[in-house]
Motif scaffolding. Sequence first.
Motif, PDB file in Angstrom:
ATOM      1  N   PRO A  46       0.787  -1.324   0.048  1.00  0.00           N
ATOM      2  CA  PRO A  46      -0.113   0.027  -0.074  1.00  0.00           C
ATOM      3  C   PRO A  46       0.868   1.495   0.089  1.00  0.00           C
ATOM      4  O   PRO A  46       0.344   2.280  -0.273  1.00  0.00           O
ATOM      5  CB  PRO A  46      -0.643  -0.278   1.178  1.00  0.00           C
ATOM      6  CG  PRO A  46      -0.884  -1.694   1.884  1.00  0.00           C
ATOM      7  CD  PRO A  46       0.591  -2.197   1.321  1.00  0.00           C
ATOM      8  N   ILE A  47       2.069   1.220   0.522  1.00  0.00           N
ATOM      9  CA  ILE A  47       2.776   2.471   0.519  1.00  0.00           C
ATOM     10  C   ILE A  47       3.860   2.547  -0.675  1.00  0.00           C
ATOM     11  O   ILE A  47       4.289   3.706  -0.784  1.00  0.00           O
ATOM     12  CB  ILE A  47       3.593   2.576   2.183  1.00  0.00           C
ATOM     13  CG1 ILE A  47       4.534   1.388   2.053  1.00  0.00           C
ATOM     14  CG2 ILE A  47       2.718   2.756   3.107  1.00  0.00           C
ATOM     15  CD1 ILE A  47       5.379   1.466   3.124  1.00  0.00           C
ATOM     16  N   LEU A  48       4.186   1.581  -1.221  1.00  0.00           N
ATOM     17  CA  LEU A  48       4.822   1.631  -2.496  1.00  0.00           C
ATOM     18  C   LEU A  48       4.064   1.961  -3.715  1.00  0.00           C
ATOM     19  O   LEU A  48       3.413   0.914  -4.142  1.00  0.00           O
ATOM     20  CB  LEU A  48       5.796   0.352  -2.694  1.00  0.00           C
ATOM     21  CG  LEU A  48       6.867   0.229  -1.587  1.00  0.00           C
ATOM     22  CD1 LEU A  48       7.550  -1.016  -1.787  1.00  0.00           C
ATOM     23  CD2 LEU A  48       7.938   1.462  -1.616  1.00  0.00           C
ATOM     24  N   PRO A  49       4.053   2.902  -4.310  1.00  0.00           N
ATOM     25  CA  PRO A  49       3.043   3.348  -5.402  1.00  0.00           C
ATOM     26  C   PRO A  49       3.291   2.545  -6.917  1.00  0.00           C
ATOM     27  O   PRO A  49       2.805   2.348  -7.486  1.00  0.00           O
ATOM     28  CB  PRO A  49       3.291   4.959  -5.728  1.00  0.00           C
ATOM     29  CG  PRO A  49       4.597   4.955  -5.138  1.00  0.00           C
ATOM     30  CD  PRO A  49       4.922   4.129  -4.075  1.00  0.00           C
ATOM     31  N   GLU A  50       4.608   2.213  -6.946  1.00  0.00           N
ATOM     32  CA  GLU A  50       4.923   1.553  -8.090  1.00  0.00           C
ATOM     33  C   GLU A  50       6.030   0.516  -8.038  1.00  0.00           C
ATOM     34  O   GLU A  50       6.558   0.361  -6.642  1.00  0.00           O
ATOM     35  CB  GLU A  50       5.496   2.574  -9.204  1.00  0.00           C
ATOM     36  CG  GLU A  50       6.794   3.323  -8.706  1.00  0.00           C
ATOM     37  CD  GLU A  50       7.374   4.317  -9.723  1.00  0.00           C
ATOM     38  OE1 GLU A  50       8.569   4.225  -9.991  1.00  0.00           O
ATOM     39  OE2 GLU A  50       6.755   5.104  -9.959  1.00  0.00           O
ATOM     40  N   ARG A  51       6.047  -0.395  -8.907  1.00  0.00           N
ATOM     41  CA  ARG A  51       7.151  -1.479  -8.723  1.00  0.00           C
ATOM     42  C   ARG A  51       8.492  -0.972  -9.330  1.00  0.00           C
ATOM     43  O   ARG A  51       8.742  -0.182 -10.041  1.00  0.00           O
ATOM     44  CB  ARG A  51       6.768  -2.536  -9.686  1.00  0.00           C
ATOM     45  CG  ARG A  51       5.258  -3.452  -9.208  1.00  0.00           C
ATOM     46  CD  ARG A  51       4.869  -4.510 -10.236  1.00  0.00           C
ATOM     47  NE  ARG A  51       5.918  -5.337 -10.212  1.00  0.00           N
ATOM     48  CZ  ARG A  51       5.729  -6.624 -11.049  1.00  0.00           C
ATOM     49  NH1 ARG A  51       4.410  -6.964 -11.550  1.00  0.00           N
ATOM     50  NH2 ARG A  51       6.692  -7.584 -10.822  1.00  0.00           N
ATOM     51  N   VAL A  52       9.429  -1.536  -8.552  1.00  0.00           N
ATOM     52  CA  VAL A  52      10.619  -1.345  -9.060  1.00  0.00           C
ATOM     53  C   VAL A  52      11.025  -2.052 -10.211  1.00  0.00           C
ATOM     54  O   VAL A  52      11.005  -3.195 -10.434  1.00  0.00           O
ATOM     55  CB  VAL A  52      11.750  -1.725  -7.966  1.00  0.00           C
ATOM     56  CG1 VAL A  52      13.184  -1.548  -8.304  1.00  0.00           C
ATOM     57  CG2 VAL A  52      11.468  -0.974  -6.749  1.00  0.00           C
ATOM     58  N   ARG A  53      11.627  -1.171 -11.145  1.00  0.00           N
ATOM     59  CA  ARG A  53      11.848  -1.759 -12.653  1.00  0.00           C
ATOM     60  C   ARG A  53      13.404  -1.381 -12.844  1.00  0.00           C
ATOM     61  O   ARG A  53      13.592  -0.126 -12.865  1.00  0.00           O
ATOM     62  CB  ARG A  53      11.062  -1.295 -13.498  1.00  0.00           C
ATOM     63  CG  ARG A  53       9.625  -1.673 -13.467  1.00  0.00           C
ATOM     64  CD  ARG A  53       8.605  -1.576 -14.761  1.00  0.00           C
ATOM     65  NE  ARG A  53       7.336  -1.713 -14.364  1.00  0.00           N
ATOM     66  CZ  ARG A  53       6.618  -2.586 -14.248  1.00  0.00           C
ATOM     67  NH1 ARG A  53       7.293  -3.936 -14.509  1.00  0.00           N
ATOM     68  NH2 ARG A  53       5.299  -2.781 -14.177  1.00  0.00           N
ATOM     69  N   PHE A  54      14.325  -2.390 -12.982  1.00  0.00           N
ATOM     70  CA  PHE A  54      15.652  -1.983 -13.482  1.00  0.00           C
ATOM     71  C   PHE A  54      15.405  -2.046 -14.918  1.00  0.00           C
ATOM     72  O   PHE A  54      15.338  -2.990 -15.689  1.00  0.00           O
ATOM     73  CB  PHE A  54      16.329  -3.151 -13.009  1.00  0.00           C
ATOM     74  CG  PHE A  54      16.493  -3.188 -11.951  1.00  0.00           C
ATOM     75  CD1 PHE A  54      17.058  -2.143 -10.648  1.00  0.00           C
ATOM     76  CD2 PHE A  54      16.238  -4.335 -10.843  1.00  0.00           C
ATOM     77  CE1 PHE A  54      17.019  -2.302  -9.427  1.00  0.00           C
ATOM     78  CE2 PHE A  54      16.099  -4.298  -9.472  1.00  0.00           C
ATOM     79  CZ  PHE A  54      16.705  -2.998  -8.693  1.00  0.00           C
ATOM     80  N   ARG A  55      16.166  -0.929 -15.736  1.00  0.00           N
ATOM     81  CA  ARG A  55      16.108  -0.848 -17.130  1.00  0.00           C
ATOM     82  C   ARG A  55      17.528  -1.595 -17.758  1.00  0.00           C
ATOM     83  O   ARG A  55      17.210  -2.124 -18.623  1.00  0.00           O
ATOM     84  CB  ARG A  55      16.115   0.820 -17.621  1.00  0.00           C
ATOM     85  CG  ARG A  55      14.999   1.502 -17.059  1.00  0.00           C
ATOM     86  CD  ARG A  55      13.799   1.100 -17.572  1.00  0.00           C
ATOM     87  NE  ARG A  55      12.678   1.968 -17.288  1.00  0.00           N
ATOM     88  CZ  ARG A  55      11.622   1.483 -16.709  1.00  0.00           C
ATOM     89  NH1 ARG A  55      11.197   0.313 -16.421  1.00  0.00           N
ATOM     90  NH2 ARG A  55      10.743   2.430 -16.270  1.00  0.00           N
ATOM     91  N   ARG A  56      18.530  -1.384 -17.075  1.00  0.00           N
ATOM     92  CA  ARG A  56      19.891  -1.815 -17.393  1.00  0.00           C
ATOM     93  C   ARG A  56      20.306  -2.431 -16.220  1.00  0.00           C
ATOM     94  O   ARG A  56      20.995  -1.739 -15.556  1.00  0.00           O
ATOM     95  CB  ARG A  56      20.673  -0.756 -18.065  1.00  0.00           C
ATOM     96  CG  ARG A  56      19.908  -0.107 -19.230  1.00  0.00           C
ATOM     97  CD  ARG A  56      20.903   0.998 -19.566  1.00  0.00           C
ATOM     98  NE  ARG A  56      21.797   0.510 -20.641  1.00  0.00           N
ATOM     99  CZ  ARG A  56      22.643   1.227 -21.059  1.00  0.00           C
ATOM    100  NH1 ARG A  56      22.659   2.519 -20.833  1.00  0.00           N
ATOM    101  NH2 ARG A  56      23.684   0.635 -21.889  1.00  0.00           N
ATOM    102  N   LEU A  57      20.568  -3.830 -16.433  1.00  0.00           N
ATOM    103  CA  LEU A  57      21.233  -4.567 -15.333  1.00  0.00           C
ATOM    104  C   LEU A  57      22.608  -4.448 -15.322  1.00  0.00           C
ATOM    105  O   LEU A  57      23.347  -4.628 -14.016  1.00  0.00           O
ATOM    106  CB  LEU A  57      20.773  -6.071 -15.426  1.00  0.00           C
ATOM    107  CG  LEU A  57      19.373  -6.663 -14.880  1.00  0.00           C
ATOM    108  CD1 LEU A  57      18.916  -7.860 -15.170  1.00  0.00           C
ATOM    109  CD2 LEU A  57      19.076  -6.214 -13.518  1.00  0.00           C
ATOM    110  N   LEU A  58      23.293  -4.228 -16.490  1.00  0.00           N
ATOM    111  CA  LEU A  58      24.699  -4.279 -16.505  1.00  0.00           C
ATOM    112  C   LEU A  58      25.027  -2.782 -15.612  1.00  0.00           C
ATOM    113  O   LEU A  58      26.122  -2.544 -14.959  1.00  0.00           O
ATOM    114  CB  LEU A  58      25.091  -4.053 -17.831  1.00  0.00           C
ATOM    115  CG  LEU A  58      26.605  -4.054 -18.247  1.00  0.00           C
ATOM    116  CD1 LEU A  58      27.427  -5.518 -17.387  1.00  0.00           C
ATOM    117  CD2 LEU A  58      27.024  -3.975 -19.635  1.00  0.00           C
TER     118      LEU A  58
END
Length: 161
Positions: A46-58
């Motif tokens: 409920p307190i995290l508005p969005e998911r963490v998304r990594f664009r570039r793992l390198l």
Amino acid sequence: MRRLFPHPVLTGVLMVMWLVLQQSIGLGQILLGGAVATAVSLAASPILPERVRFRRLLSLLQLVAVAGIDIIRSNIAVLLILINPRAEPSAGFIKMELQLTNQFGLAVLACLLTATPGSAWLEYDGERNTVLIHVLDLADKDEWIATVRHRYERLLLEIFQ
């Protein structure tokens, strides 16, 4: 599956942290760590508005390496200041404008700057997108700003935005 693991990255990181802190990869610790990580992830939903998304793992791996090296170097520099009786560090404050706006990227930057001995993230102004940083031995303000921009912020922009 998304209902059980709303934030899979958070769940994974917490699971790894649990196992490292327990210093065991036994089945019991894996099950208990998984349960705790899943519960925390569900509670944080409920307190995290969005998911963490990594664009570039390198870039993420590069950031981990750069930050690790910087933390070791900074530890040595602070140690030398502390053991030298004639050392007179010129502490100071830096207010710098950031390009980074992603809340997870800002949180990682705050952790990196605070975890590096000799510097501390003090205040963030969301309206102006500026941060106030305290530096123990501030020799050159512009050089320090350039270091934060090129070593951390650039990589965080690649990872999160």
